[in-house]
Design a protein around this motif. Structure first.
Motif, PDB file in Angstrom:
ATOM      1  N   PRO A   1       5.273  10.196 -11.608  1.00  0.00           N
ATOM      2  CA  PRO A   1       5.190   9.584 -12.107  1.00  0.00           C
ATOM      3  C   PRO A   1       4.783   7.811 -11.471  1.00  0.00           C
ATOM      4  O   PRO A   1       5.324   7.625 -10.561  1.00  0.00           O
ATOM      5  CB  PRO A   1       7.247   9.416 -12.863  1.00  0.00           C
ATOM      6  CG  PRO A   1       8.317   9.681 -11.416  1.00  0.00           C
ATOM      7  CD  PRO A   1       6.462  11.139 -11.098  1.00  0.00           C
ATOM      8  N   ASP A   2       4.465   6.465 -12.843  1.00  0.00           N
ATOM      9  CA  ASP A   2       4.378   5.704 -12.159  1.00  0.00           C
ATOM     10  C   ASP A   2       5.497   4.467 -11.608  1.00  0.00           C
ATOM     11  O   ASP A   2       5.431   3.995 -10.773  1.00  0.00           O
ATOM     12  CB  ASP A   2       4.393   4.670 -13.592  1.00  0.00           C
ATOM     13  CG  ASP A   2       2.881   5.161 -14.458  1.00  0.00           C
ATOM     14  OD1 ASP A   2       2.177   5.991 -13.820  1.00  0.00           O
ATOM     15  OD2 ASP A   2       2.776   4.263 -15.537  1.00  0.00           O
ATOM     16  N   LEU A   3       7.167   5.049 -11.800  1.00  0.00           N
ATOM     17  CA  LEU A   3       7.938   4.458 -11.113  1.00  0.00           C
ATOM     18  C   LEU A   3       7.764   4.613  -9.874  1.00  0.00           C
ATOM     19  O   LEU A   3       8.507   3.381  -8.511  1.00  0.00           O
ATOM     20  CB  LEU A   3       9.731   5.233 -12.017  1.00  0.00           C
ATOM     21  CG  LEU A   3      10.684   5.184 -11.699  1.00  0.00           C
ATOM     22  CD1 LEU A   3      10.918   2.992 -11.693  1.00  0.00           C
ATOM     23  CD2 LEU A   3      11.260   5.101 -11.897  1.00  0.00           C
ATOM     24  N   ILE A   4       7.174   5.954  -9.371  1.00  0.00           N
ATOM     25  CA  ILE A   4       7.512   5.827  -7.808  1.00  0.00           C
ATOM     26  C   ILE A   4       5.856   5.637  -7.214  1.00  0.00           C
ATOM     27  O   ILE A   4       5.584   5.706  -6.512  1.00  0.00           O
ATOM     28  CB  ILE A   4       7.718   7.243  -7.327  1.00  0.00           C
ATOM     29  CG1 ILE A   4       7.369   7.581  -5.390  1.00  0.00           C
ATOM     30  CG2 ILE A   4       7.129   8.468  -8.297  1.00  0.00           C
ATOM     31  CD1 ILE A   4       9.104   5.921  -4.870  1.00  0.00           C
ATOM     32  N   ALA A   5       4.638   6.122  -8.087  1.00  0.00           N
ATOM     33  CA  ALA A   5       3.478   5.726  -7.329  1.00  0.00           C
ATOM     34  C   ALA A   5       3.199   4.770  -6.993  1.00  0.00           C
ATOM     35  O   ALA A   5       2.631   3.841  -6.780  1.00  0.00           O
ATOM     36  CB  ALA A   5       3.085   6.368  -8.430  1.00  0.00           C
ATOM     37  N   LEU A   6       3.228   4.007  -7.751  1.00  0.00           N
ATOM     38  CA  LEU A   6       2.406   2.336  -8.045  1.00  0.00           C
ATOM     39  C   LEU A   6       3.994   1.636  -7.111  1.00  0.00           C
ATOM     40  O   LEU A   6       3.096   1.116  -6.891  1.00  0.00           O
ATOM     41  CB  LEU A   6       3.385   1.880  -9.227  1.00  0.00           C
ATOM     42  CG  LEU A   6       2.687   2.075 -10.533  1.00  0.00           C
ATOM     43  CD1 LEU A   6       3.249   0.999 -11.636  1.00  0.00           C
ATOM     44  CD2 LEU A   6       0.794   1.791 -10.138  1.00  0.00           C
ATOM     45  N   TYR A   7       5.023   2.015  -6.729  1.00  0.00           N
ATOM     46  CA  TYR A   7       5.836   1.651  -5.772  1.00  0.00           C
ATOM     47  C   TYR A   7       4.427   2.495  -4.387  1.00  0.00           C
ATOM     48  O   TYR A   7       5.225   1.393  -3.545  1.00  0.00           O
ATOM     49  CB  TYR A   7       6.930   2.087  -5.847  1.00  0.00           C
ATOM     50  CG  TYR A   7       8.121   1.231  -5.435  1.00  0.00           C
ATOM     51  CD1 TYR A   7       8.898  -0.129  -5.582  1.00  0.00           C
ATOM     52  CD2 TYR A   7       8.941   1.324  -3.568  1.00  0.00           C
ATOM     53  CE1 TYR A   7       9.576  -0.853  -4.731  1.00  0.00           C
ATOM     54  CE2 TYR A   7       9.865   0.836  -2.967  1.00  0.00           C
ATOM     55  CZ  TYR A   7      10.175  -0.416  -3.429  1.00  0.00           C
ATOM     56  OH  TYR A   7      11.529  -1.165  -2.989  1.00  0.00           O
TER      57      TYR A   7
END
Length: 577
Positions: free
Chosen positions: A310-316
């Protein structure tokens, strides 16, 4: 009358005594032997069996009701503390700031009350289900004490003693089998326990004993999810505020093994994927602080490129990979594939925002209008006696003067049809009022989300969180920009240009309505789509498309752009022969 055999009775008593000495198994065998023989049991034996049965039943009831949520059965709470907890809390707060030469002003009873507060009252509040409503006030008091300790001054004698009391009260709860809310609060408070600044050259560091308590709590997968998450948050805080030299190499290895396993693992059964992603963010922070693996940035990039993240971890992960010290070791990572995956993720985020904003239904409620003034005019059917015709003449004259022009009512000029709201009056009475565009909350929230998306993409690509105005040369490049050779950076430069312009366009804030903002987002989506599909290989063409989308007056038209047909119907007809 029946007279029992004396010798048999004595023999039975002897057997019974020896059975009780041998333990419960022998006693049960003896009871079964009596039952099979048909003889009546002695009353003493029956009484003992009944007592034992009741004791076992009570133990089973207590165990079943308190399993994974027991209550601390410590010392008895002093009645004065139960009567007024705030009073003893004020005393403790004052005592924590007391120096060694001033402690004598506190009586023995004061010290006993403060010790009883931490030894009996705090454990009772955190572990008893009946005291759930009191947890917030008690934990707020503990956090206030800990905040006062996190000051760059040597802890006074009273503060050191209060710190020992806090640890003695919370450590057993954090590690024990108590209710989850109490354990979570105990762990979070323990993670804030400071070491005396005098021992660290004036710097406030976490107490080393925290690591010894929290690491086993996180490693035990039998603990509740919330408890493990709190322990992980405490570990991240300890690692962030403690120099690497303050953690021995063996412990560092154990921490890295635990968090790297979390990074590579899929959400376990019963854990929400978003909660799993949030826990992985703590793992990323720990890895970037402790890891000395030169390939760690490469591993983070690979993890960020997985579609199931999910974007929550991928972007991080993107931002962390771009800001790690040293040059990224690309290894087998293909930059073009990585950029395409990032573009696909950015386009997915744009699609989600467009769908969310389009889901807002327009406000179709009718606008309240004033009553027609003509409805207040009364026309009399007959004139009063003595003055014939006057009533009709006056009423007709007044009606003509009072009724507004119907054409003006319809056109909204001079009538009541188009009064407008107060906010549309635009600088009423204030010359040179600001023309700043007020945007609705859903647009502001969307801008924040998309700005964060651009920030993380730019961190991964350039090592900088701000839009890039000039690529040649880029000062202090990082991320992929520092790892990719200059002769192979054409697509990377185009990607950075697109994302930078995207960030600038989103943050302009010139769209006053959802419709205008949606048009802007759709334009960005088309440009990213062209990048993902490989149609924007020419950097200048991509920039021209972007300028045209934003209405740049000096931008030349793209060479492959179709001519604009003035006839709207031409869009529905085939090409002419």
């Amino acid at each position: 009358m029946y007279s029992p055999d004396r010798s048999r009775t004595d023999e039975t008593a002897a057997v019974n005594c020896s059975a009780f000495e041998r333990g419960p198994a022998a006693r049960n065998a003896n009871v079964a032997a009596h039952a099979c023989s048909g003889d009546s049991l002695p009353k003493a034996l029956l009484r003992d069996v009944l007592v034992m049965f009741l004791a076992v039943s009570a133990a089973l009831i207590v165990w079943s009701s308190t399993s994974h949520g027991q209550e601390a059965g410590g010392r008895q709470i002093h009645p004065d503390i139960l009567k007024d907890p705030a009073r003893i809390q004020r005393t403790i707060r004052s005592f924590s700031l007391t120096k060694a030469d001033e402690i004598s002003k506190y009586t023995d009873r004061d010290r006993q009350m403060m010790e009883n507060y931490f030894a009996a009252y705090v454990p009772a509040v955190l572990t008893k289900k009946s005291e759930l409503t009191s947890i917030n006030a008690t934990v707020a008091h503990l956090n206030d004490l800990l905040t006062r300790m996190w000051r760059p001054n040597p802890l006074p004698a009273g503060g050191n003693e209060v710190k020992r009391w806090i640890y003695g009260a919370l450590s057993p709860i954090a590690k024990g089998d108590f209710q989850t809310p109490g354990r979570i609060n105990a762990i979070l408070c323990l993670s804030r326990l400071p070491r005396n600044p005098a021992t660290d050259g004036g710097y406030v560091r976490p107490e080393p004993v925290i690591l010894r308590d929290l690491l086993p709590i996180y490693e035990d997968d039998k603990n509740p999810e919330g408890v493990r998450a709190a322990a992980l948050a405490g570990l991240e805080r300890f690692v962030r505020l403690t120099p690497k030299s303050g953690i021995d190499a063996k412990t560092q290895g154990k921490i890295l093994d635990a968090v790297e396993a979390l990074l590579n693992a899929a959400p376990p059964a019963g854990r929400d994927p978003m909660a799993h992603a949030f826990m992985q963010r703590y793992a990323v922070d720990i890895v970037t602080q402790l890891s000395v693996d030169k390939a760690m940035s490469q591993k983070l990039l690979v993890l960020s490129s997985k579609d199931d993240r999910p974007d929550l971890i991928a972007l991080y992960l993107m931002g962390a990979a771009g800001t790690m010290p040293g040059k990224i070791e690309l290894g087998n990572v293909k930059v073009d594939d990585l950029l395409q995956q990032w573009g696909t993720r950015a386009m997915g985020s744009l699609d989600a925002e467009i769908a969310r904003l389009e889901a807002y239904e327009p406000d179709t409620s009718p606008v309240s209008q004033p009553a027609d003034p003509r409805s207040f005019v009364t026309v009399r059917s007959s004139a009063p006696s003595g003055r014939p015709g006057m009533g009709e003449e006056m009423s007709e004259g007044m009606g003509e003067r009072m009724a507004p022009d119907e054409s003006s009512m319809e056109d909204g000029e001079g009538g009541f049809g188009e009064m407008g709201s107060y906010g549309e009056m635009g600088g009423f009475g204030v010359p040179g009022a600001s023309a700043r565009v007020e945007q609705p909350p859903e647009i502001i929230a969307s801008r924040k989300k998309l700005s964060y998306l651009c920030q993380q993409l730019l961190l991964a690509a350039t090592g900088q969180a701000k839009p890039v105005d000039e690529l040649d040369p880029l000062e202090n490049p990082g991320g992929l920009m520092a790892a990719v050779p200059a002769d192979q950076s054409k697509k990377l430069n185009l990607f950075v240009t697109l994302v930078s312009d995207f960030a600038n366009g989103v943050n302009e804030g010139t769209e006053a309505s959802r419709r205008d903002y949606l048009l802007t987002l759709q334009t960005q989506r088309d440009l990213l789509s062209a990048h993902v599909e490989g149609k924007s290989n020419d950097e200048d063409a991509g920039i021209r498309k972007w300028d045209d989308a934003f209405g740049s007056p000096t931008a030349p038209a793209a060479a492959d752009a179709p001519p604009v047909t003035p006839d709207p119907a031409a869009a529905f007809t085939g090409p002419s022969n």
